[in-house]
Scaffold this active site. Structure first.
Site, PDB file in Angstrom:
ATOM      1  N   LYS A 153       0.834  -1.197   0.000  1.00 16.38           N
ATOM      2  CA  LYS A 153       0.000   0.000   0.000  1.00 16.38           C
ATOM      3  C   LYS A 153       0.878   1.259   0.000  1.00 16.38           C
ATOM      4  O   LYS A 153       2.082   1.184   0.269  1.00 16.38           O
ATOM      5  CB  LYS A 153      -0.921  -0.020   1.214  1.00 16.38           C
ATOM      6  CG  LYS A 153      -1.962  -1.142   1.162  1.00 16.38           C
ATOM      7  CD  LYS A 153      -2.870  -1.058   2.375  1.00 16.38           C
ATOM      8  CE  LYS A 153      -3.935  -2.126   2.347  1.00 16.38           C
ATOM      9  NZ  LYS A 153      -4.823  -2.011   3.530  1.00 16.38           N
ATOM     10  N   ARG A 212       2.873  -6.228  10.306  1.00 14.27           N
ATOM     11  CA  ARG A 212       2.146  -5.076  10.849  1.00 14.27           C
ATOM     12  C   ARG A 212       2.488  -4.839  12.323  1.00 14.27           C
ATOM     13  O   ARG A 212       2.523  -3.703  12.776  1.00 14.27           O
ATOM     14  CB  ARG A 212       0.643  -5.260  10.671  1.00 14.27           C
ATOM     15  CG  ARG A 212       0.200  -5.149   9.217  1.00 14.27           C
ATOM     16  CD  ARG A 212      -1.274  -5.437   9.091  1.00 14.27           C
ATOM     17  NE  ARG A 212      -1.767  -5.292   7.735  1.00 14.27           N
ATOM     18  CZ  ARG A 212      -2.757  -6.027   7.246  1.00 14.27           C
ATOM     19  NH1 ARG A 212      -3.350  -6.950   7.983  1.00 14.27           N
ATOM     20  NH2 ARG A 212      -3.172  -5.841   6.007  1.00 14.27           N
ATOM     21  N   HIS A 235      -1.912  -5.283   1.807  1.00 14.29           N
ATOM     22  CA  HIS A 235      -3.125  -6.086   1.683  1.00 14.29           C
ATOM     23  C   HIS A 235      -2.666  -7.518   1.447  1.00 14.29           C
ATOM     24  O   HIS A 235      -1.641  -7.758   0.815  1.00 14.29           O
ATOM     25  CB  HIS A 235      -3.962  -5.611   0.481  1.00 14.29           C
ATOM     26  CG  HIS A 235      -5.014  -6.593   0.104  1.00 14.29           C
ATOM     27  ND1 HIS A 235      -6.203  -6.697   0.788  1.00 14.29           N
ATOM     28  CD2 HIS A 235      -5.041  -7.540  -0.862  1.00 14.29           C
ATOM     29  CE1 HIS A 235      -6.928  -7.668   0.249  1.00 14.29           C
ATOM     30  NE2 HIS A 235      -6.250  -8.192  -0.756  1.00 14.29           N
TER      31      HIS A 235
END
Length: 164
Positions: free
Chosen positions: A11, A109, A132
């Site tokens: 992203k 993350r 994603h």
């Protein structure tokens, strides 16, 4: 040995924070191979098609936030493969929870993410969560068709379908 496939999409926040290489390195360390790397500057049709299921669930506010966050932005889709039958599950486990503050240490993350759903909600925007990751064989096939050229889909669809 059987190979299975997964799709990740870097992203805009991963690109802006120069995290593409460290993220790819994480996948390599977990025995993923890169099969194809793409590049898209997302337009509204692509984003609304990609996030159609989320827009359906969350409504117009998410639609506006997704358009603001992604339209016109550079994104890098990557088809990965891994020995065994768990490439999608393994890629999702390595990626970590959608909310970076809920992602476990050791996940992408969890280690590299700096945003939270709480901050995103307060600021009325999408959460910056770096990548994603496809969640099923069906979404993998749909997303490859969306994010890559037709020739790429034609090469990978039979490989994915034969093991999916």
């Amino acid at each position: 040995m059987m190979r299975t496939y997964a799709l990740i999409i870097m992203k805009p926040d991963a690109l802006e924070n120069e995290l593409v290489e460290p993220i790819i390195r994480r996948f390599n360390e977990h025995h993923f191979q890169i099969e194809m790397i793409g590049f898209k500057r997302a337009d509204e049709k692509l984003i609304l098609t990609h996030y159609a299921h989320v827009v359906e669930k969350l409504g117009d506010s998410f639609k506006r936030m997704a358009i603001a966050a992604f339209v016109g932005q550079a994104m890098i889709p990557i088809i990965l493969s891994q020995d065994g039958d768990q490439a999608i599950a393994n890629s999702r486990a390595l990626t970590g929870a959608t909310d970076p503050t809920a992602a476990q240490p050791g996940t992408i993350r969890g280690d590299l993410g700096t945003d939270s759903f709480e901050n995103a909600d307060r600021e009325e925007r999408c959460c910056y969560n770096l990548i994603h990751c496809s969640d099923s064989t069906e979404s993998l096939l749909t997303e490859i068709k969306l994010w890559f050229e037709p020739e790429t889909y034609e090469v990978f669809a039979p490989l994915i379908s034969s093991v999916g």
